[in-house]
Scaffold this motif. Structure first.
Motif, PDB file in Angstrom:
ATOM      1  N   GLU A 131       0.830  -1.224   0.000  1.00  0.00           N
ATOM      2  CA  GLU A 131       0.000   0.000   0.000  1.00  0.00           C
ATOM      3  C   GLU A 131       0.854   1.259   0.000  1.00  0.00           C
ATOM      4  OE1 GLU A 131      -2.629  -0.546   3.386  1.00  0.00           O
ATOM      5  OE2 GLU A 131      -4.184  -1.283   2.020  1.00  0.00           O
ATOM      6  N   GLY A 132       2.082   1.136  -0.505  1.00  0.00           N
ATOM      7  CA  GLY A 132       2.967   2.299  -0.603  1.00  0.00           C
ATOM      8  C   GLY A 132       3.747   2.605   0.655  1.00  0.00           C
ATOM      9  N   ALA A 133       3.704   1.755   1.652  1.00  0.00           N
ATOM     10  CA  ALA A 133       4.395   2.021   2.918  1.00  0.00           C
ATOM     11  C   ALA A 133       5.886   2.253   2.675  1.00  0.00           C
ATOM     12  CB  ALA A 133       4.204   0.854   3.882  1.00  0.00           C
ATOM     13  N   GLY A 134       6.402   3.367   3.210  1.00  0.00           N
ATOM     14  CA  GLY A 134       7.816   3.686   3.080  1.00  0.00           C
ATOM     15  C   GLY A 134       8.210   4.298   1.751  1.00  0.00           C
ATOM     16  N   LEU A 135       7.250   4.526   0.854  1.00  0.00           N
ATOM     17  CA  LEU A 135       7.546   5.043  -0.481  1.00  0.00           C
ATOM     18  C   LEU A 135       7.167   6.518  -0.594  1.00  0.00           C
ATOM     19  CD1 LEU A 135       6.305   2.091  -2.733  1.00  0.00           C
ATOM     20  CD2 LEU A 135       8.577   2.453  -1.737  1.00  0.00           C
ATOM     21  N   HIS A 136       7.897   7.223  -1.433  1.00  0.00           N
ATOM     22  CA  HIS A 136       7.637   8.633  -1.718  1.00  0.00           C
ATOM     23  C   HIS A 136       7.305   8.757  -3.194  1.00  0.00           C
ATOM     24  CE1 HIS A 136       9.169  13.089  -1.340  1.00  0.00           C
ATOM     25  NE2 HIS A 136       7.853  13.000  -1.497  1.00  0.00           N
ATOM     26  N   ILE A 137       6.128   9.283  -3.505  1.00  0.00           N
ATOM     27  CA  ILE A 137       5.631   9.366  -4.879  1.00  0.00           C
ATOM     28  C   ILE A 137       5.512  10.825  -5.283  1.00  0.00           C
ATOM     29  CG2 ILE A 137       3.809   8.649  -6.470  1.00  0.00           C
ATOM     30  CD1 ILE A 137       2.885   6.661  -4.323  1.00  0.00           C
ATOM     31  N   LEU A 138       5.869  11.115  -6.524  1.00  0.00           N
ATOM     32  CA  LEU A 138       5.685  12.449  -7.102  1.00  0.00           C
ATOM     33  C   LEU A 138       4.485  12.429  -8.040  1.00  0.00           C
ATOM     34  CD1 LEU A 138       6.668  15.362  -7.707  1.00  0.00           C
ATOM     35  CD2 LEU A 138       8.080  14.380  -9.536  1.00  0.00           C
ATOM     36  N   ASP A 139       3.530  13.310  -7.778  1.00  0.00           N
ATOM     37  CA  ASP A 139       2.408  13.527  -8.696  1.00  0.00           C
ATOM     38  C   ASP A 139       2.755  14.760  -9.513  1.00  0.00           C
ATOM     39  OD1 ASP A 139       0.027  13.629 -10.013  1.00  0.00           O
ATOM     40  OD2 ASP A 139      -1.181  14.218  -8.279  1.00  0.00           O
ATOM     41  N   LEU A 140       3.155  14.544 -10.747  1.00  0.00           N
ATOM     42  CA  LEU A 140       3.713  15.600 -11.595  1.00  0.00           C
ATOM     43  C   LEU A 140       2.613  16.182 -12.481  1.00  0.00           C
ATOM     44  CD1 LEU A 140       6.495  16.874 -12.156  1.00  0.00           C
ATOM     45  CD2 LEU A 140       6.827  15.169 -13.947  1.00  0.00           C
ATOM     46  N   GLY A 141       2.212  17.423 -12.187  1.00  0.00           N
ATOM     47  CA  GLY A 141       1.088  18.031 -12.892  1.00  0.00           C
ATOM     48  C   GLY A 141      -0.220  17.604 -12.258  1.00  0.00           C
ATOM     49  N   LEU A 154      -3.755   8.420  -6.504  1.00  0.00           N
ATOM     50  CA  LEU A 154      -2.551   7.843  -5.895  1.00  0.00           C
ATOM     51  C   LEU A 154      -2.799   7.442  -4.451  1.00  0.00           C
ATOM     52  CD1 LEU A 154       0.266  10.173  -7.272  1.00  0.00           C
ATOM     53  CD2 LEU A 154       0.027   7.712  -7.686  1.00  0.00           C
ATOM     54  N   ILE A 155      -3.476   8.300  -3.698  1.00  0.00           N
ATOM     55  CA  ILE A 155      -3.751   7.996  -2.297  1.00  0.00           C
ATOM     56  C   ILE A 155      -4.668   6.776  -2.180  1.00  0.00           C
ATOM     57  CG2 ILE A 155      -4.935   8.848  -0.244  1.00  0.00           C
ATOM     58  CD1 ILE A 155      -2.116   9.930  -0.615  1.00  0.00           C
ATOM     59  N   ASP A 156      -5.623   6.668  -3.074  1.00  0.00           N
ATOM     60  CA  ASP A 156      -6.511   5.500  -3.053  1.00  0.00           C
ATOM     61  C   ASP A 156      -5.748   4.223  -3.426  1.00  0.00           C
ATOM     62  OD1 ASP A 156      -8.607   7.094  -2.298  1.00  0.00           O
ATOM     63  OD2 ASP A 156      -9.509   7.198  -4.299  1.00  0.00           O
ATOM     64  N   ALA A 157      -4.792   4.346  -4.354  1.00  0.00           N
ATOM     65  CA  ALA A 157      -4.024   3.178  -4.794  1.00  0.00           C
ATOM     66  C   ALA A 157      -2.935   2.793  -3.799  1.00  0.00           C
ATOM     67  CB  ALA A 157      -3.389   3.456  -6.162  1.00  0.00           C
ATOM     68  N   ALA A 158      -2.370   3.794  -3.098  1.00  0.00           N
ATOM     69  CA  ALA A 158      -1.266   3.555  -2.170  1.00  0.00           C
ATOM     70  C   ALA A 158      -1.451   4.424  -0.927  1.00  0.00           C
ATOM     71  CB  ALA A 158       0.064   3.850  -2.854  1.00  0.00           C
ATOM     72  N   ARG A 185      -0.622   4.357   2.098  1.00  0.00           N
ATOM     73  CA  ARG A 185       0.438   4.502   3.101  1.00  0.00           C
ATOM     74  C   ARG A 185       1.668   5.213   2.543  1.00  0.00           C
ATOM     75  NH1 ARG A 185       1.370  -1.304   5.579  1.00  0.00           N
ATOM     76  NH2 ARG A 185       2.562  -0.093   7.124  1.00  0.00           N
ATOM     77  N   ALA A 186       1.605   5.663   1.306  1.00  0.00           N
ATOM     78  CA  ALA A 186       2.733   6.372   0.690  1.00  0.00           C
ATOM     79  C   ALA A 186       2.705   7.849   1.063  1.00  0.00           C
ATOM     80  CB  ALA A 186       2.692   6.212  -0.823  1.00  0.00           C
ATOM     81  N   ARG A 187       3.881   8.490   0.947  1.00  0.00           N
ATOM     82  CA  ARG A 187       3.952   9.949   0.985  1.00  0.00           C
ATOM     83  C   ARG A 187       3.842  10.449  -0.449  1.00  0.00           C
ATOM     84  NH1 ARG A 187       8.606  12.516   2.274  1.00  0.00           N
ATOM     85  NH2 ARG A 187       9.889  10.663   1.925  1.00  0.00           N
ATOM     86  N   VAL A 188       3.068  11.500  -0.653  1.00  0.00           N
ATOM     87  CA  VAL A 188       2.872  12.043  -1.999  1.00  0.00           C
ATOM     88  C   VAL A 188       3.239  13.521  -2.014  1.00  0.00           C
ATOM     89  CG1 VAL A 188       1.220  12.505  -3.849  1.00  0.00           C
ATOM     90  CG2 VAL A 188       1.039  10.392  -2.518  1.00  0.00           C
ATOM     91  N   THR A 189       4.128  13.894  -2.931  1.00  0.00           N
ATOM     92  CA  THR A 189       4.401  15.294  -3.222  1.00  0.00           C
ATOM     93  C   THR A 189       3.744  15.609  -4.562  1.00  0.00           C
ATOM     94  OG1 THR A 189       6.484  15.365  -1.995  1.00  0.00           O
ATOM     95  CG2 THR A 189       6.175  17.010  -3.721  1.00  0.00           C
ATOM     96  N   ALA A 190       2.818  16.556  -4.562  1.00  0.00           N
ATOM     97  CA  ALA A 190       2.053  16.895  -5.763  1.00  0.00           C
ATOM     98  C   ALA A 190       2.433  18.302  -6.212  1.00  0.00           C
ATOM     99  CB  ALA A 190       0.555  16.817  -5.474  1.00  0.00           C
ATOM    100  N   VAL A 191       2.771  18.456  -7.486  1.00  0.00           N
ATOM    101  CA  VAL A 191       3.213  19.757  -7.994  1.00  0.00           C
ATOM    102  C   VAL A 191       2.412  20.137  -9.234  1.00  0.00           C
ATOM    103  CG1 VAL A 191       5.546  19.305  -7.135  1.00  0.00           C
ATOM    104  CG2 VAL A 191       5.032  18.897  -9.546  1.00  0.00           C
ATOM    105  N   ASP A 192       2.259  21.446  -9.425  1.00  0.00           N
ATOM    106  CA  ASP A 192       1.603  21.943 -10.627  1.00  0.00           C
ATOM    107  C   ASP A 192       2.087  23.357 -10.906  1.00  0.00           C
ATOM    108  OD1 ASP A 192      -0.909  20.820 -12.354  1.00  0.00           O
ATOM    109  OD2 ASP A 192      -0.832  23.011 -12.397  1.00  0.00           O
TER     110      ASP A 192
END
Length: 243
Positions: A46-56, A66-70, A72-79
């Motif tokens: 479930e994304g535990a320990g992972l850092h994901i970039l949401d680009l755009g 992304l949050i629904d798919a993972a 437990r991940a950390r997500v940085t979202a940029v636009d």
């Protein structure tokens, strides 16, 4: 009308941000397709320990996927659009999500990353230099990191090209005109016609050094019009294979 680029495109998104969620909600499967592409990253645990970039990230629909798919991940979202980000920030988010006002090209310069995965929805046909952004994504990803691109990229069939034009002329552009955003939705139509076909974009990713590149279609009326592109940043390690 020419395509919108850089600051002109950001300003158009700023203005359209007021009604953007309502218009995309009219597209059957819009959010379900984003979630399907996010799940195709196949992030473990479930994304535990992972850092994901949401680009755009826009107004946050891709971030929500992304949050629904993972969860437990950390997500940085940029636009690049401040208006779209304001709409995203107005929604409820967990502490694992943060939003930054950055262009795709500026993320690396901001010392963000490295990331375990990058998700880019409806981004690449809107950037001036797709190859430069692809190179940036590779520098942001850890070795073996995962990439999912969710994009309007036509199959190459004249039927799909004609269907896209019919939908835009009959529904998308008239709806955008009513909200005062005709220029943006005219850009949407033309940018898809001008962008790579799905096989050409897959070749672009492979040429940039991504491995295991594959194309997956979406369901419904957008089959042959929207695709998911899945890839890895270079060869995977034994640890990555085990994830």
């Amino acid at each position: 009308m020419t395509l919108l680029r850089d600051d002109d495109l950001s300003r158009a998104f700023d203005h359209a941000s007021r009604t953007y969620d309502r218009l995309t909600a009219l597209n059957p499967g819009y959010r379900a397709d984003l979630l399907r592409s996010a799940r195709r990253l196949r992030l473990p645990r479930e994304g535990a320990g992972l850092h994901i970039l949401d680009l755009g990230c826009g107004t946050g629909a891709s971030t929500r996927a992304l949050i629904d798919a993972a969860p437990r991940a950390r997500v940085t979202a940029v636009d690049a659009s401040a208006g779209m980000l304001r709409r995203a920030l107005a929604k409820p988010w967990s502490a694992r999500v943060r939003f930054l006002h950055l262009t795709a090209e500026d993320v690396a310069a901001a010392a963000e990353g490295p990331f375990d995965a990058v998700f880019a929805a409806y981004l690449f046909r809107n950037v001036t230099d797709p190859d430069a952004v692809i190179r940036t994504v590779r520098t942001l990803l850890r070795p073996g990191g995962r990439l999912a691109v969710h994009e309007y990229s036509l199959s190459g069939s004249p039927v799909h090209r004609a269907l896209w034009t019919a939908v835009c002329r009959g529904i998308v552009i008239p709806a955008g005109t009513l909200t005062g955003d005709r220029a943006l939705y005219d850009h949407l139509w033309r940018s898809v016609l001008a962008f790579d076909t799905a096989p050409a974009f897959a070749d672009r990713l492979t040429g940039a050094g991504f491995t295991g590149v594959r194309i997956a279609p979406v369901a419904g009326w957008q089959t042959g019009i929207v695709h998911s592109f899945l890839a890895r940043n270079g060869e995977t390690t034994a640890e990555e294979h085990g994830r």
